[in-house]
Design an enzyme around this catalytic site. Sequence first.
Site, PDB file in Angstrom:
ATOM      1  N   TYR A  59      51.073 -28.451  30.120  1.00 25.18           N
ATOM      2  CA  TYR A  59      50.906 -27.050  29.700  1.00 25.18           C
ATOM      3  C   TYR A  59      51.998 -26.657  28.712  1.00 25.18           C
ATOM      4  O   TYR A  59      53.172 -27.002  28.876  1.00 25.18           O
ATOM      5  CB  TYR A  59      50.944 -26.113  30.911  1.00 25.18           C
ATOM      6  CG  TYR A  59      49.705 -26.164  31.779  1.00 25.18           C
ATOM      7  CD1 TYR A  59      48.506 -26.722  31.343  1.00 25.18           C
ATOM      8  CD2 TYR A  59      49.732 -25.623  33.066  1.00 25.18           C
ATOM      9  CE1 TYR A  59      47.385 -26.752  32.161  1.00 25.18           C
ATOM     10  CE2 TYR A  59      48.617 -25.645  33.890  1.00 25.18           C
ATOM     11  CZ  TYR A  59      47.444 -26.216  33.438  1.00 25.18           C
ATOM     12  OH  TYR A  59      46.343 -26.242  34.247  1.00 25.18           O
ATOM     13  N   SER A 216      40.072 -21.133  34.496  1.00 25.02           N
ATOM     14  CA  SER A 216      39.302 -20.271  33.583  1.00 25.02           C
ATOM     15  C   SER A 216      38.282 -19.422  34.353  1.00 25.02           C
ATOM     16  O   SER A 216      37.091 -19.399  34.007  1.00 25.02           O
ATOM     17  CB  SER A 216      38.616 -21.127  32.514  1.00 25.02           C
ATOM     18  OG  SER A 216      38.412 -20.377  31.326  1.00 25.02           O
ATOM     19  N   PRO A 217      38.724 -18.685  35.360  1.00 24.89           N
ATOM     20  CA  PRO A 217      37.778 -17.941  36.204  1.00 24.89           C
ATOM     21  C   PRO A 217      37.125 -16.755  35.486  1.00 24.89           C
ATOM     22  O   PRO A 217      36.179 -16.182  36.018  1.00 24.89           O
ATOM     23  CB  PRO A 217      38.652 -17.468  37.370  1.00 24.89           C
ATOM     24  CG  PRO A 217      40.026 -17.391  36.814  1.00 24.89           C
ATOM     25  CD  PRO A 217      40.125 -18.527  35.825  1.00 24.89           C
ATOM     26  N   GLY A 220      37.237 -17.211  29.691  1.00 31.31           N
ATOM     27  CA  GLY A 220      37.869 -16.983  28.382  1.00 31.31           C
ATOM     28  C   GLY A 220      37.569 -15.593  27.855  1.00 31.31           C
ATOM     29  O   GLY A 220      36.872 -14.787  28.483  1.00 31.31           O
ATOM     30  N   PHE A 224      34.877 -10.523  27.275  1.00 30.05           N
ATOM     31  CA  PHE A 224      35.324  -9.158  26.997  1.00 30.05           C
ATOM     32  C   PHE A 224      35.007  -8.699  25.590  1.00 30.05           C
ATOM     33  O   PHE A 224      34.783  -7.523  25.342  1.00 30.05           O
ATOM     34  CB  PHE A 224      36.839  -9.070  27.225  1.00 30.05           C
ATOM     35  CG  PHE A 224      37.223  -9.477  28.609  1.00 30.05           C
ATOM     36  CD1 PHE A 224      37.132  -8.581  29.664  1.00 30.05           C
ATOM     37  CD2 PHE A 224      37.610 -10.782  28.886  1.00 30.05           C
ATOM     38  CE1 PHE A 224      37.454  -8.969  30.949  1.00 30.05           C
ATOM     39  CE2 PHE A 224      37.929 -11.171  30.169  1.00 30.05           C
ATOM     40  CZ  PHE A 224      37.850 -10.264  31.202  1.00 30.05           C
ATOM     41  N   THR A 225      34.961  -9.625  24.654  1.00 29.03           N
ATOM     42  CA  THR A 225      34.966  -9.177  23.263  1.00 29.03           C
ATOM     43  C   THR A 225      33.892  -9.794  22.380  1.00 29.03           C
ATOM     44  O   THR A 225      33.457  -9.187  21.421  1.00 29.03           O
ATOM     45  CB  THR A 225      36.318  -9.535  22.620  1.00 29.03           C
ATOM     46  OG1 THR A 225      36.514 -10.948  22.775  1.00 29.03           O
ATOM     47  CG2 THR A 225      37.450  -8.779  23.305  1.00 29.03           C
TER      48      THR A 225
END
Lengths: 307, 307, 307
Positions: A59, A216-217, A220, A224-225
């Site tokens: 990460y 990634s619950p 992404g 939302f967008t």
Amino acid sequence: MANALLRRHMAKDLSFSQLAWGAWRLRNSTDIKNADDILALIRACLDAGITTFDHADIYGGYGCEAYFGEALAKAPELRHQMEIITKCDISLVNTARPDHRINHYNTTKPHILQSVENSLASLGIDHIDLLMIHRPDPLMVADEVAETFSQLRQSGKVGHFGVSNFKPSQFNLLQSRLDAPLITNQVECSVLELAPIFNGTFDQMQQHRIHPMIWSPLGGARLFTDTDDVCANRLRPVLEHMRDKYDLPGIAEVAIAWLLHLPSQVIPVLGTMKAHRIADATKSCNVTFERQDWFEILVAAQGHPVP
Amino acid sequence: MANALLRRHMAKDLSFSQLAWGAWRLRNSTDIKNADDILALIRACLDAGITTFDHADIYGGYGCEAYFGEALAKAPELRHQMEIITKCDISLVNTARPDHRINHYNTTKPHILQSVENSLASLGIDHIDLLMIHRPDPLMVADEVAETFSQLRQSGKVGHFGVSNFKPSQFNLLQSRLDAPLITNQVECSVLELAPIFNGTFDQMQQHRIHPMIWSPLGGARLFTDTDDVCANRLRPVLEHMRDKYDLPGIAEVAIAWLLHLPSQVIPVLGTMKAHRIADATKSCNVTFERQDWFEILVAAQGHPVP
Amino acid sequence: MANALLRRHMAKDLSFSQLAWGAWRLRNSTDIKNADDILALIRACLDAGITTFDHADIYGGYGCEAYFGEALAKAPELRHQMEIITKCDISLVNTARPDHRINHYNTTKPHILQSVENSLASLGIDHIDLLMIHRPDPLMVADEVAETFSQLRQSGKVGHFGVSNFKPSQFNLLQSRLDAPLITNQVECSVLELAPIFNGTFDQMQQHRIHPMIWSPLGGARLFTDTDDVCANRLRPVLEHMRDKYDLPGIAEVAIAWLLHLPSQVIPVLGTMKAHRIADATKSCNVTFERQDWFEILVAAQGHPVP
């Protein structure tokens, strides 16, 4: 609110919080400027009842573990209030790994042992609660992984073992060689990624009474967008309706609550770097959807009625 | 003819006839005008050796069970000559269920128990021979279903349990919690729907020595009439040839006989509401195809030679 | 060189060479004009350490076994230096089988027994080391196959049993009826056919410690010549690079070596009819790829980086 979080029994001597926090965006978030910011976030998690922290060696370009470790060094007493997870195996082309020419996997004993040493040093801890194989490696020699796990447990460096992104057949193969159960399989799942609900992955987990972890619950940002995503667009009004009906802060909490209703009793890993979002997210744990509302979200996700 | 029907061993204390009769079209058939018509059909089945009657709470808009029960009330002595199957779990939007806003599944204990009570009352019987979960429910808590089954068996209301439309992983999950074997998995299969032959479903059934039940064993009307269906058009002349070669009444009987050759020893559920078709169908049981004829039908169904 | 070939443990009393030689092209190769040519090829194999010879009743239009047997009759002492495999079940339309009207499968006891008798007579031997079911038969009655295998073993005519092209569910079904393990599953795999690496087939084999055999390990001629094949074109330069880096005779040896790195420890079956290619192929066994080079070939085969 914090008290509302359930504990998930993972092993005789290990439980996780119902929600985990994941470090994968730690180094590319404008909300985190230094170790103090991380420490504040850690405290926000602990205050909210989130005690489980999910890492991986890779990460942040092999950088998140050390960054987190820097914060933890400022309040070492917190270590005993948390469970720390990390992962190994994925090997990325990165300046931190100059010998990597191509992204690949590595489940050999030397690689896993070295990866654990690196993770312990970077995090500044002497014990990893859960170590995962990050992705299935087509070259995995299950006997070698089993021997490596055994050595790591005996040395006290790692308490328990799990996998990530494993298919049922891969899980069965590795499990067949181990003398202790794999305690989880961390997979992608969300209203935008339903596969493990239907492809046998969660059936296997429920059968073996293992709690899956979920990366990634939210599926992404597109939930939302993105106005070009047909599926996200179909879901958004339904999630908004449920947000209002169940008095949740936002559609993110609806999407998390929807996962928490799965009978395999999953543990979503939150990727937010904002303390107030942590508090919001825990509200997902207080909701019991009417069964028909859960299916309304499923139908919006699938784009067709159930058969 | 009737004597030609084999019995399928389903459990220590239960056998089914090699063909079953299914009620799902009972309320929308012009052949059935009243309970006497149903009673005549029941007698035709029993005369033909078909003793196994397949219901579901939802058939005919939650109406078929009561309609059948009305017929059975006219000749209650017939109950002891038959095995009665019904199903639960699917929850449809229907005037009979005003609280349903969306089609969904429900495998909770309260729903299953209530569904069984409804079925017993509608059918006018005090014992269901086999109760099935109608479709896999992504919210199924296998422990809860197991506890519910246990209670239903102890109360004497249900003798045995099965599933329908379950994938192998779903079957394994539920079975893992039960103290008695699931006795069947009722799935769609026909010359127009070959999936369970090749996707592991029938392999699992044969391995566990379980007889699958088959819904829509003719694949619907398109086998007979749809001239735009490439697959049906390719099959029809082959089935007609076999009808003549084996002296069968029609291609329906060829299609049923083809299923009866499957090594998992399936039980096709007939949907006909015509007594003479019942008698015809039993002729499917008297045929032994030459192996190459069976493959000729398979090849026509697949549209390519076997590899 | 020959000494470099590992032995694969197949059963308590049976081992195979790491590479096998397959007869399927024996009758349509310009390199083989008569039995003496075959005998020379057999000697080339044995000299190279390849002791395992793979047949099927159907190869060469039901003709390869007899052709090979003619060669073996010239040097019967060689029989004791080799393991002989053959297969049954596929039933082809062929002048040698005038009763075949359509290509089909046949796993009935009479067919398998007759097929073994034919193979023994054609090969001129009294014992087959390994008999395989060549393709999954949708009509396979696992109990009948088990009984047939048992009889063949007791008679001494066949030592061990395996399958070919079986899915995991089919393998499990047949295995569940046998009193001895199936010792292999021969499947297609190559840089041009990756399926068994990812679909659970090799996971199952490794789990049960069974060595898969590999047919078409080069994926056919298109790896070498077809300029319209996007995948082959993408692979060729990578394989050429590895050929040079590891000092191998050609890209064929790179492709074979790539398979030999799979953790299920596969046994590729070579189809070449040229003695010098046999010697070349054994060089595949002497190579240990750097892990990243193995993945470079995988990535070229898949056309995308690993996730």
